[in-house]
Design an enzyme around this catalytic site. Structure first.
Site, PDB file in Angstrom:
ATOM      1  N   ASP A  15       0.824  -1.212   0.000  1.00  0.00           N
ATOM      2  CA  ASP A  15       0.000   0.000   0.000  1.00  0.00           C
ATOM      3  C   ASP A  15       0.854   1.257   0.000  1.00  0.00           C
ATOM      4  O   ASP A  15       2.071   1.211   0.105  1.00  0.00           O
ATOM      5  CB  ASP A  15      -0.937   0.011   1.220  1.00  0.00           C
ATOM      6  N   ASN A  46      -7.172  -2.100  14.581  1.00  0.00           N
ATOM      7  CA  ASN A  46      -8.556  -2.461  14.234  1.00  0.00           C
ATOM      8  C   ASN A  46      -8.615  -3.683  13.315  1.00  0.00           C
ATOM      9  O   ASN A  46      -9.660  -3.990  12.751  1.00  0.00           O
ATOM     10  CB  ASN A  46      -9.275  -1.264  13.590  1.00  0.00           C
TER      11      ASN A  46
END
Length: 242
Positions: free
Chosen positions: A67, A136
């Protein structure tokens, strides 16, 4: 799934580097999927040392990063191309043309994402994918949401991720709000995956990854479906597994 609990970050970094080195020594033209962030820094440092000692050769390696932040130029010190140059690429004999990072300056993330996935296929697929994990449960920048997304794509970063990553920026307002990330298809298509995590802040995400239901609300939980997954965590990150 193989879960290895080590004492601390130093042991985690060494074990991860040793596993990567084994794969590189077994296959010269290996295709590596690489991650950024603070967790893999120790691993990269050890791999560089192995290269300097003549134990590793990166000359035929190809790499694909997970990414990058959308809108950051390559020479921005917070871009992931910059990170990889700083921690690995500039210190080993990997060829620049064999290193790929999702295009952060693209005007058409959807088209660029599909082109990135095609490059992975043309390289023969990823042999070994390194993953970190967000608090998360995000992997790459695949954030919690209503569905898993397969291709490389644009993503709006969650408030949790922006807050967590603000430690790398002067102020939280400087953190980009969007990223381009490899999707679940390319991640799961990797022949082997190593996920590394350290610290108590990752304990909940690690527990849900290993023990929880498979849900796009915890993106990392989909790794339960992978046939060759190794998770290396320190004692702090393993606390909820006991």
């Amino acid at each position: 799934m193989k879960v290895i609990v080590v004492k601390n970050y130093e042991e985690l970094s060494q074990m991860a580097a040793d596993l990567v080195a084994q794969e590189m020594q077994a296959k010269d033209e290996i295709v590596l999927g690489l991650a950024t962030g603070s967790t893999p820094e120790g691993m990269y440092s050890i791999l560089v040392k192995m290269y300097q000692e003549g134990k590793l050769d990166f000359s035929k390696v190809k790499s694909f990063n997970l990414d990058d932040y959308l809108g950051l130029e390559e020479d921005n010190d917070q871009s992931y191309r910059y990170f990889m140059n700083k921690h690995l690429f500039s210190k080993v004999n990997i060829k620049r043309e064999n290193t790929f990072v999702p295009p952060a300056m693209t005007k058409d993330p959807e088209k660029s994402g599909l082109e990135y996935d095609q490059k992975i296929l043309e390289a023969g697929g990823i042999d070994l994918q390194i993953l970190g994990i967000g608090i998360n449960g995000h992997i790459g920048f695949n954030e919690p949401g209503p569905a898993f997304v397969g291709p490389t794509h644009k993503i709006d970063l969650s408030e949790e991720t922006i807050k967590a990553n603000s430690r790398f920026f002067e102020k939280i307002e400087d953190v980009p709000k969007q990223a381009i990330t490899m999707g679940m298809k390319s991640i799961l298509n990797a022949r082997k995956i190593i996920l590394i995590a350290n610290g108590q802040s990752k304990a909940d995400a690690i527990y849900k990854t290993i023990k929880g239901p498979i849900s796009p609300e915890v993106p990392s939980s989909i790794l339960q479906l992978h046939q060759n997954l190794t998770i290396i965590i320190d004692e702090e990150a393993a606390k909820k597994l006991e």
